[in-house]
Design a protein around this motif. Structure first.
Motif, PDB file in Angstrom:
ATOM      1  N   LEU A   1      27.122  42.189  50.237  1.00 23.67           N
ATOM      2  CA  LEU A   1      28.142  43.131  49.808  1.00 23.67           C
ATOM      3  C   LEU A   1      29.487  42.419  49.817  1.00 23.67           C
ATOM      4  CD1 LEU A   1      27.171  46.249  51.952  1.00 23.67           C
ATOM      5  CD2 LEU A   1      26.999  46.104  49.467  1.00 23.67           C
ATOM      6  N   ALA A   2      30.321  42.708  48.833  1.00 19.68           N
ATOM      7  CA  ALA A   2      31.667  42.133  48.788  1.00 19.68           C
ATOM      8  C   ALA A   2      32.653  43.157  49.344  1.00 19.68           C
ATOM      9  CB  ALA A   2      32.034  41.761  47.357  1.00 19.68           C
ATOM     10  N   VAL A   3      33.172  42.885  50.536  1.00 21.04           N
ATOM     11  CA  VAL A   3      34.125  43.790  51.187  1.00 21.04           C
ATOM     12  C   VAL A   3      35.529  43.293  50.887  1.00 21.04           C
ATOM     13  CG1 VAL A   3      34.913  44.755  53.369  1.00 21.04           C
ATOM     14  CG2 VAL A   3      32.469  44.318  53.003  1.00 21.04           C
ATOM     15  N   PRO A   4      36.385  44.082  50.235  1.00 19.54           N
ATOM     16  CA  PRO A   4      37.715  43.594  49.842  1.00 19.54           C
ATOM     17  C   PRO A   4      38.607  43.309  51.038  1.00 19.54           C
ATOM     18  CG  PRO A   4      37.513  45.944  49.425  1.00 19.54           C
ATOM     19  CD  PRO A   4      36.145  45.464  49.802  1.00 19.54           C
ATOM     20  N   LEU A   5      39.320  42.203  50.965  1.00 17.34           N
ATOM     21  CA  LEU A   5      40.335  41.844  51.946  1.00 17.34           C
ATOM     22  C   LEU A   5      41.707  42.205  51.379  1.00 17.34           C
ATOM     23  CD1 LEU A   5      38.816  38.387  52.984  1.00 17.34           C
ATOM     24  CD2 LEU A   5      38.499  40.619  54.091  1.00 17.34           C
ATOM     25  N   SER A   6      42.761  41.927  52.130  1.00 19.29           N
ATOM     26  CA  SER A   6      44.082  42.407  51.739  1.00 19.29           C
ATOM     27  C   SER A   6      44.575  41.840  50.418  1.00 19.29           C
ATOM     28  CB  SER A   6      45.103  42.084  52.840  1.00 19.29           C
ATOM     29  OG  SER A   6      45.194  40.684  53.047  1.00 19.29           O
ATOM     30  N   ALA A   7      44.098  40.659  50.026  1.00 16.37           N
ATOM     31  CA  ALA A   7      44.534  40.096  48.739  1.00 16.37           C
ATOM     32  C   ALA A   7      43.959  40.884  47.567  1.00 16.37           C
ATOM     33  CB  ALA A   7      44.119  38.630  48.641  1.00 16.37           C
ATOM     34  N   ALA A   8      42.782  41.470  47.755  1.00 24.54           N
ATOM     35  CA  ALA A   8      42.179  42.289  46.703  1.00 24.54           C
ATOM     36  C   ALA A   8      42.660  43.726  46.763  1.00 24.54           C
ATOM     37  CB  ALA A   8      40.654  42.243  46.816  1.00 24.54           C
ATOM     38  N   ARG A   9      42.830  44.229  47.985  1.00 28.06           N
ATOM     39  CA  ARG A   9      43.319  45.590  48.184  1.00 28.06           C
ATOM     40  C   ARG A   9      44.344  45.538  49.311  1.00 28.06           C
ATOM     41  NH1 ARG A   9      38.987  49.978  49.511  1.00 28.06           N
ATOM     42  NH2 ARG A   9      38.822  50.199  47.257  1.00 28.06           N
ATOM     43  N   PRO A  10      45.626  45.489  48.971  1.00 27.08           N
ATOM     44  CA  PRO A  10      46.670  45.353  49.999  1.00 27.08           C
ATOM     45  C   PRO A  10      46.698  46.476  51.027  1.00 27.08           C
ATOM     46  CG  PRO A  10      47.545  44.870  47.826  1.00 27.08           C
ATOM     47  CD  PRO A  10      46.173  45.439  47.612  1.00 27.08           C
ATOM     48  N   SER A  11      46.260  47.668  50.625  1.00 25.20           N
ATOM     49  CA  SER A  11      46.272  48.794  51.559  1.00 25.20           C
ATOM     50  C   SER A  11      45.107  49.721  51.239  1.00 25.20           C
ATOM     51  CB  SER A  11      47.591  49.567  51.473  1.00 25.20           C
ATOM     52  OG  SER A  11      47.673  50.263  50.245  1.00 25.20           O
ATOM     53  N   GLU A  12      44.772  50.591  52.188  1.00 26.34           N
ATOM     54  CA  GLU A  12      43.674  51.536  51.982  1.00 26.34           C
ATOM     55  C   GLU A  12      43.970  52.515  50.852  1.00 26.34           C
ATOM     56  OE1 GLU A  12      40.622  51.938  53.260  1.00 26.34           O
ATOM     57  OE2 GLU A  12      40.854  50.027  54.285  1.00 26.34           O
ATOM     58  N   SER A  13      45.249  52.699  50.542  1.00 24.66           N
ATOM     59  CA  SER A  13      45.615  53.654  49.503  1.00 24.66           C
ATOM     60  C   SER A  13      45.753  53.011  48.133  1.00 24.66           C
ATOM     61  CB  SER A  13      46.935  54.348  49.870  1.00 24.66           C
ATOM     62  OG  SER A  13      47.978  53.404  49.963  1.00 24.66           O
ATOM     63  N   SER A  14      45.514  51.718  48.039  1.00 28.35           N
ATOM     64  CA  SER A  14      45.659  51.037  46.753  1.00 28.35           C
ATOM     65  C   SER A  14      44.308  50.878  46.074  1.00 28.35           C
ATOM     66  CB  SER A  14      46.321  49.668  46.936  1.00 28.35           C
ATOM     67  OG  SER A  14      45.510  48.820  47.728  1.00 28.35           O
ATOM     68  N   LEU A  15      44.353  50.858  44.767  1.00 29.11           N
ATOM     69  CA  LEU A  15      43.146  50.725  43.962  1.00 29.11           C
ATOM     70  C   LEU A  15      42.935  49.257  43.615  1.00 29.11           C
ATOM     71  CD1 LEU A  15      41.012  52.473  42.411  1.00 29.11           C
ATOM     72  CD2 LEU A  15      42.562  52.361  40.465  1.00 29.11           C
ATOM     73  N   ILE A  16      41.691  48.796  43.691  1.00 25.82           N
ATOM     74  CA  ILE A  16      41.390  47.432  43.272  1.00 25.82           C
ATOM     75  C   ILE A  16      41.397  47.408  41.756  1.00 25.82           C
ATOM     76  CG2 ILE A  16      39.704  45.565  43.310  1.00 25.82           C
ATOM     77  CD1 ILE A  16      38.704  46.635  45.954  1.00 25.82           C
ATOM     78  N   SER A  17      42.272  46.601  41.177  1.00 22.02           N
ATOM     79  CA  SER A  17      42.373  46.544  39.725  1.00 22.02           C
ATOM     80  C   SER A  17      41.178  45.797  39.151  1.00 22.02           C
ATOM     81  CB  SER A  17      43.660  45.824  39.321  1.00 22.02           C
ATOM     82  OG  SER A  17      43.536  44.437  39.608  1.00 22.02           O
ATOM     83  N   PRO A  18      40.873  46.010  37.867  1.00 24.99           N
ATOM     84  CA  PRO A  18      39.790  45.252  37.232  1.00 24.99           C
ATOM     85  C   PRO A  18      39.992  43.742  37.335  1.00 24.99           C
ATOM     86  CG  PRO A  18      40.436  47.096  35.853  1.00 24.99           C
ATOM     87  CD  PRO A  18      41.435  47.031  36.973  1.00 24.99           C
ATOM     88  N   GLN A  19      41.265  43.303  37.334  1.00 24.86           N
ATOM     89  CA  GLN A  19      41.549  41.864  37.403  1.00 24.86           C
ATOM     90  C   GLN A  19      41.221  41.264  38.763  1.00 24.86           C
ATOM     91  OE1 GLN A  19      43.880  44.132  36.535  1.00 24.86           O
ATOM     92  NE2 GLN A  19      44.150  43.843  34.329  1.00 24.86           N
ATOM     93  N   ASN A  20      41.109  42.113  39.784  1.00 26.43           N
ATOM     94  CA  ASN A  20      40.855  41.606  41.135  1.00 26.43           C
ATOM     95  C   ASN A  20      39.459  41.938  41.647  1.00 26.43           C
ATOM     96  OD1 ASN A  20      43.170  40.170  41.609  1.00 26.43           O
ATOM     97  ND2 ASN A  20      44.256  41.848  42.599  1.00 26.43           N
ATOM     98  N   ARG A  21      38.568  42.394  40.777  1.00 25.31           N
ATOM     99  CA  ARG A  21      37.194  42.611  41.203  1.00 25.31           C
ATOM    100  C   ARG A  21      36.472  41.262  41.297  1.00 25.31           C
ATOM    101  NH1 ARG A  21      36.317  47.593  37.021  1.00 25.31           N
ATOM    102  NH2 ARG A  21      38.009  48.884  37.843  1.00 25.31           N
ATOM    103  N   PRO A  22      35.386  41.203  42.070  1.00 21.22           N
ATOM    104  CA  PRO A  22      34.741  39.899  42.332  1.00 21.22           C
ATOM    105  C   PRO A  22      34.406  39.099  41.083  1.00 21.22           C
ATOM    106  CG  PRO A  22      33.868  41.552  43.812  1.00 21.22           C
ATOM    107  CD  PRO A  22      34.764  42.280  42.860  1.00 21.22           C
ATOM    108  N   ALA A  23      33.827  39.733  40.057  1.00 20.74           N
ATOM    109  CA  ALA A  23      33.438  38.993  38.853  1.00 20.74           C
ATOM    110  C   ALA A  23      34.655  38.390  38.162  1.00 20.74           C
ATOM    111  CB  ALA A  23      32.679  39.910  37.897  1.00 20.74           C
ATOM    112  N   ALA A  24      35.772  39.159  38.128  1.00 18.39           N
ATOM    113  CA  ALA A  24      36.987  38.651  37.488  1.00 18.39           C
ATOM    114  C   ALA A  24      37.598  37.518  38.299  1.00 18.39           C
ATOM    115  CB  ALA A  24      37.997  39.792  37.318  1.00 18.39           C
TER     116      ALA A  24
END
Length: 207
Positions: free
Chosen positions: A98-121
């Protein structure tokens, strides 16, 4: 006391008991389930989760109507992944990790991971896996520049390489949906009034 047309009155009462009460009950159950559906869509999902595809997530909240022969209405979430959000438990991957996002992918719990920062991208931009960490260059379009440490290899001229995702064999999901509690609350608050309205309508339109 003498009741005129006693047989006709008795027949009408029997008709109400055998036909109109089940009809009113089915109508009230369905209307209550639809109210529960509305509460999940409008109140619960937007406040409990960051919705990347809000319309699709809300469309998964479905209602099965009650009938006179099946006096049960159902409101459910058809997206299987939401089961663990309701019950809590261990999530296991379809693949190896499983890919668990770190702060560089999701800076905060209230932020959305953008398509540009998903694992494949991230991998497509030259990201790499070292140990159990996926490193890459965060998209500045998503969260702005990051000044984390550089990775061990593949330094990019467009930004710093940072740990983006932790790759884990399983993860614990906290119980946070509150689907059942929200629907039960709607039942307690609305079913009585819904049945009263449905019964009045059933008796008024009975033939």
């Amino acid at each position: 006391m003498r009741i005129e047309n006693l047989k006709e009155v008795q027949a009408e009462l029997r008709s109400i008991a055998s036909d109109q009460v089940p009809f009113a009950t089915a109508m009230a159950l369905t209307k209550t389930a639809q109210a529960g559906q509305g509460k999940i869509r409008s109140d619960v999902l937007p406040t409990k989760f960051i919705l990347r595809r809000a319309a699709w997530m809300k469309n998964n909240i479905r209602v099965k109507s009650a009938t006179k022969t099946e006096l049960a209405a159902e409101v459910r979430d058809t997206y299987r992944a939401m089961v663990l959000q309701e019950t809590g438990g261990i999530k296991i991957p379809f693949g190896s990790k499983l890919a668990v996002p770190l702060s560089a992918a999701r800076p905060s719990e209230s932020s959305l991971i953008s398509p540009q920062n998903r694992p494949a991208a991230v991998m497509a931009r030259g990201g790499f896996i070292q140990g159990n960490i996926l490193y890459g260059v965060p998209s500045k379009r998503a969260h702005g520049p990051h000044k984390n440490r550089r990775g061990a290899r593949g330094a990019s001229s467009s930004g710093d390489i940072v740990p983006m995702y932790a790759l884990v064999p399983r993860a614990r999901i906290d119980q946070r949906y509150g689907f059942e509690d929200a629907v039960i609350q709607v039942v307690h608050e609305t079913f009585g009034a819904n049945f009263a309205d449905a019964f009045k309508r059933a008796v008024r339109t009975a033939r």
